[in-house]
Design an enzyme around this catalytic site. Structure first.
Site, short mmCIF file in Angstrom:
data_model
loop_
_atom_site.label_atom_id
_atom_site.label_comp_id
_atom_site.label_asym_id
_atom_site.label_seq_id
_atom_site.Cartn_x
_atom_site.Cartn_y
_atom_site.Cartn_z
CG ASP A 1 -23.97 61.21 62.30
OD1 ASP A 1 -23.48 60.11 61.99
OD2 ASP A 1 -24.43 61.46 63.43
CG MET B 1 -11.18 80.94 61.25
SD MET B 1 -11.25 80.28 59.56
CE MET B 1 -11.16 78.53 59.86
CD GLU B 2 -14.35 81.82 66.02
OE1 GLU B 2 -13.37 81.57 66.75
OE2 GLU B 2 -14.26 82.56 65.02
CB CYS C 1 -8.78 79.47 65.78
SG CYS C 1 -9.35 79.55 64.11
CG HIS C 2 -6.41 84.37 68.79
ND1 HIS C 2 -6.07 84.58 67.47
CD2 HIS C 2 -5.36 84.76 69.53
CE1 HIS C 2 -4.85 85.08 67.43
NE2 HIS C 2 -4.39 85.20 68.66
#
Length: 171
Positions: A128, A113-114, A76-77
């Site tokens: 969590d 992707m972000e 990824c950039h």
């Protein structure tokens, strides 16, 4: 189907060259959900977690993850995000929390992707924070639901089909 663009002509993995691409307004929306025991959802909504505001912390974790995506996904950039929003929608009838992330940028490569990374980390943060009371939570349905900008233009999930040929529907 197009060729995978993260491989060169010899089959070696490489980072795609985006240097010659024009900057455009880019938007991506992704979603996912976490299913839990109804008592766990009630605890989250009433603010009863010993660790604090579960959804508030998950929102911050999602935003942080969107900004660090290039550190986690090797090809990824790193990109400059101009806005990231995170929305959590509880569904008490089904004991589910849905997350929708919108990532926006002005750049040479997309922000899918972000958005996907942000949803994933948001769901993991909820897990969590609540695992002490519910280890059986299930994270599912993480997927891109919309993308705008760039050479390929607009894409919406309900206009495409998944691998099995079934129309993909948002949560």
């Amino acid at each position: 189907m197009n060729q995978l663009n993260h491989f060169d002509e010899t089959g070696q993995a490489h980072m795609v060259n985006v240097g010659n691409k024009p900057e455009t307004h880019r938007v991506a929306r992704a979603t996912g959900a976490i299913r839990m025991h109804p008592a766990t959802l009630k605890l989250i909504l009433e603010g009863g977690s010993k660790k604090g505001d579960v959804l508030g912390i998950a929102r911050i974790a999602s935003i942080q993850a969107s900004k660090r995506t290039a550190e986690l996904i090797p090809l990824c950039h790193p990109i400059q995000l101009s806005h990231v929003s995170v929305e959590f929608t509880p569904d008490e009838a089904n004991a589910v929390i849905e997350c929708v992330v919108t990532a926006i940028s002005q750049g040479r490569t997309g922000v899918e992707m972000e958005a996907l990374c942000a949803v994933s980390v948001g769901m993991l943060t909820i897990y969590d924070m609540c695992k002490a009371v519910d280890r059986g939570m299930v994270i599912s349905g993480i997927r891109l639901i919309e993308k705008q900008g760039g050479k390929s233009g607009q894409w919406h999930m309900n206009e495409t089909q998944n691998v099995e040929g079934i129309v993909a529907e948002p949560l």
